[in-house]
Scaffold this active site. Structure first.
Site, PDB file in Angstrom:
ATOM      1  CE  LYS A  56      -4.422  -1.720   1.641  1.00 59.99           C
ATOM      2  NZ  LYS A  56      -5.556  -1.619   2.536  1.00 59.99           N
ATOM      3  CE  LYS A  58      -6.622  -8.343  -0.923  1.00 58.30           C
ATOM      4  NZ  LYS A  58      -7.615  -8.050   0.115  1.00 58.30           N
ATOM      5  CE  LYS A  76     -13.877  -3.784   2.152  1.00 58.53           C
ATOM      6  NZ  LYS A  76     -12.590  -3.483   2.756  1.00 58.53           N
TER       7      LYS A  76
HETATM    8  N1  AQP Z   1     -10.039 -11.361  -2.355  1.00 52.36           N
HETATM    9  C1  AQP Z   1     -10.272 -11.828  -1.143  1.00 52.36           C
HETATM   10  N2  AQP Z   1     -10.375 -13.154  -0.941  1.00 52.36           N
HETATM   11  C2  AQP Z   1     -10.631 -13.643   0.306  1.00 52.36           C
HETATM   12  N3  AQP Z   1     -10.797 -12.864   1.397  1.00 52.36           N
HETATM   13  C3  AQP Z   1     -10.700 -11.533   1.238  1.00 52.36           C
HETATM   14  N4  AQP Z   1     -10.816 -10.496   2.076  1.00 52.36           N
HETATM   15  C4  AQP Z   1     -10.642  -9.334   1.406  1.00 52.36           C
HETATM   16  N5  AQP Z   1     -10.415  -9.588   0.111  1.00 52.36           N
HETATM   17  C5  AQP Z   1     -10.437 -10.948  -0.033  1.00 52.36           C
HETATM   18  C6  AQP Z   1     -11.109 -10.625   3.501  1.00 52.36           C
HETATM   19  O1  AQP Z   1     -12.191  -9.751   3.802  1.00 52.36           O
HETATM   20  C7  AQP Z   1     -12.056  -9.323   5.176  1.00 52.36           C
HETATM   21  C8  AQP Z   1     -12.245  -7.842   5.277  1.00 52.36           C
HETATM   22  O2  AQP Z   1     -11.211  -7.192   4.563  1.00 52.36           O
HETATM   23  P1  AQP Z   1     -10.774  -5.717   4.954  1.00 52.36           P
HETATM   24  O3  AQP Z   1     -11.847  -4.791   4.638  1.00 52.36           O
HETATM   25  O4  AQP Z   1     -10.309  -5.670   6.345  1.00 52.36           O
HETATM   26  O5  AQP Z   1      -9.538  -5.354   4.090  1.00 52.36           O
HETATM   27  P2  AQP Z   1      -8.768  -6.079   2.989  1.00 52.36           P
HETATM   28  O6  AQP Z   1      -8.312  -7.429   3.395  1.00 52.36           O
HETATM   29  O7  AQP Z   1      -7.694  -5.155   2.560  1.00 52.36           O
HETATM   30  O8  AQP Z   1      -9.921  -6.230   1.904  1.00 52.36           O
HETATM   31  P3  AQP Z   1     -10.054  -5.456   0.563  1.00 52.36           P
HETATM   32  O9  AQP Z   1     -11.358  -5.807  -0.041  1.00 52.36           O
HETATM   33  O10 AQP Z   1      -8.842  -5.712  -0.284  1.00 52.36           O
HETATM   34  O11 AQP Z   1     -10.134  -3.968   1.040  1.00 52.36           O
HETATM   35  P4  AQP Z   1      -9.250  -2.710   0.675  1.00 52.36           P
HETATM   36  O12 AQP Z   1      -9.270  -2.658  -0.816  1.00 52.36           O
HETATM   37  O13 AQP Z   1      -9.971  -1.591   1.320  1.00 52.36           O
HETATM   38  O14 AQP Z   1      -7.876  -2.926   1.216  1.00 52.36           O
HETATM   39  C9  AQP Z   1     -10.686  -9.786   5.646  1.00 52.36           C
HETATM   40  O15 AQP Z   1     -10.842 -10.955   6.438  1.00 52.36           O
HETATM   41  C10 AQP Z   1      -9.973 -10.124   4.368  1.00 52.36           C
HETATM   42  O16 AQP Z   1      -8.985 -11.116   4.571  1.00 52.36           O
END
Ligand code: AQP
Length: 342
Positions: free
Chosen positions: A121, A202, A205
């Site tokens: 990031k 991956k 969001k």
């Molecule tokens: N692609 C994924 N596959 C499986 N699990 C996932 N998680 C996120 N993306 C995947 C799981 O969702 C939970 C919440 O995630 P988060 O909001 O804490 O942040 P993150 O892991 O960084 O998820 P994002 O969607 O990628 O968000 P942004 O883009 O905001 O950083 C966690 O349990 C995560 O493992």
């Protein structure tokens, strides 16, 4: 003072969080929300909308406010039951920020600089907030202050849960047994749902605004179908689970289908034995995803019709969270030698 054990001595305690940082997508659902809902009876659960974490990267205050309520509604719509689980917003419970400060002071900076998510990031950014570096310490406090045994997360968060154990262990060694050290619970399949437009990245969001990257949980059926039909695959036609990087797109689609239908790998492959190419695979994956998300979308709109009730449920969750985390924070303060107010 002794380590404060979970209230419920039979069921294991769970803590997990999600950032209100964009449109929740299928990876969040498969990697996290689905198992949160399924384990509600077997475990004692604390689920947290981690808005303090969401401000560690660029954000828009109006969007953050909107996304926090939307995420609460999505989680209830997915099946989080306020009578069974505690769902709350992190900034409503000030113990998280206070606990983080104490843990900051026992965490070497070098541990944080090693974190893959921090490197990902921060790379290429002109300016990086101190909060982004500190993100895993805040997360460690989230988990440790609830004496959670388990942290159900996607594979991307495994390293942060390991760091939580390191930080908790160091505090225990320095000041005496205070924290339960948790383990990450990662689904065998679905722990890493990949982007539909690039199966080497991956699903996230933050990228869900990019066309064809993600299925967002509130997408209309047509949109879901369009995204999945466009998913990147390969030039072959074999519909089998595979570790081959060339087949990552097909593997991703099969993994999504497997988790949603709750079938064994063998049965999933059998379902596609008669498929005529990847077009058929995509059509059937789209069908099961659409049917899985349809009731969630409908329930979401009902919940968003009554924002006052949503806010009330979040306030109830915050009260329950304070009941558990405040005594643990007091214990931390006592351990490090603070004079507690009389
Ligand atoms: N692609 C994924 N596959 C499986 N699990 C996932 N998680 C996120 N993306 C995947 C799981 O969702 C939970 C919440 O995630 P988060 O909001 O804490 O942040 P993150 O892991 O960084 O998820 P994002 O969607 O990628 O968000 P942004 O883009 O905001 O950083 C966690 O349990 C995560 O493992």
């Amino acid at each position: 003072m002794t380590v404060q054990e979970p209230h419920d001595t039979i069921r294991r305690r769970v803590f997990s969080g999600v950032q209100p940082s964009g449109d929740p997508q299928l990876g969040n659902y498969i990697g996290a929300f689905k198992q949160w809902v399924e384990n509600q009876d077997a475990k004692e659960n604390f689920f947290c909308i981690v808005d303090l974490h969401a401000i560690t990267v660029d954000f828009d205050p109006d969007a953050l406010r909107r996304q926090t309520r939307e995420l609460a509604a999505i989680l209830f719509a997915c099946g989080i039951d306020p009578d069974k689980s505690t769902l709350f917003v992190q900034s409503h419970v000030t113990t998280h920020a206070e606990g983080c400060w104490i843990l900051n002071c026992v965490t070497p900076v070098s541990w944080l600089e090693r974190m893959t998510q921090y490197k990902d990031k921060s790379t290429g950014q002109e300016s990086v907030s101190t909060g982004l570096l500190d993100y895993p310490v805040l997360m460690a406090g989230d988990i440790l202050m609830y004496s959670a045994h388990e942290v159900p997360v996607g594979d991307d968060q495994r390293q942060h849960v390991e760091l939580t154990r390191d930080i908790g262990g160091r505090f225990n060694r320095l000041f005496g047994e205070t924290f339960v050290l948790p383990e990450a619970i990662i689904p065998e399949v679905g722990g890493r749902v990949m982007g539909l437009n690039d199966p080497n990245v991956k699903m996230s969001k933050s990228y869900s605004h990019i066309r064809g990257h993600a299925v967002r949980l509130l997408d209309e059926p047509k949109e879901i179908q369009r995204s999945i039909m466009r998913a990147v695959t390969d030039s072959g036609n074999e519909i089998l689970f595979s570790e081959d990087p060339e087949k990552a797109g097909v593997n991703n689609l099969l993994g999504i289908y497997k988790v949603i239908t709750d079938k064994a790998e063998r049965d999933v492959e059998r379902d596609f034995a008669d498929a005529r190419g990847y077009g058929d695979l995509k059509r059937r994956v789209a069908e099961v995803v659409i049917e899985e998300l349809r009731p969630i979308r409908e329930r979401y709109y009902e919940l968003m019709d009554d924002v006052a009730e949503l806010d009330r449920l979040m306030a109830v969750g915050a009260d329950q969270a304070r009941e558990v985390s405040e005594p643990k924070l007091e214990e931390m303060k006592h351990r490090v030698g603070f004079v507690l107010p009389g």
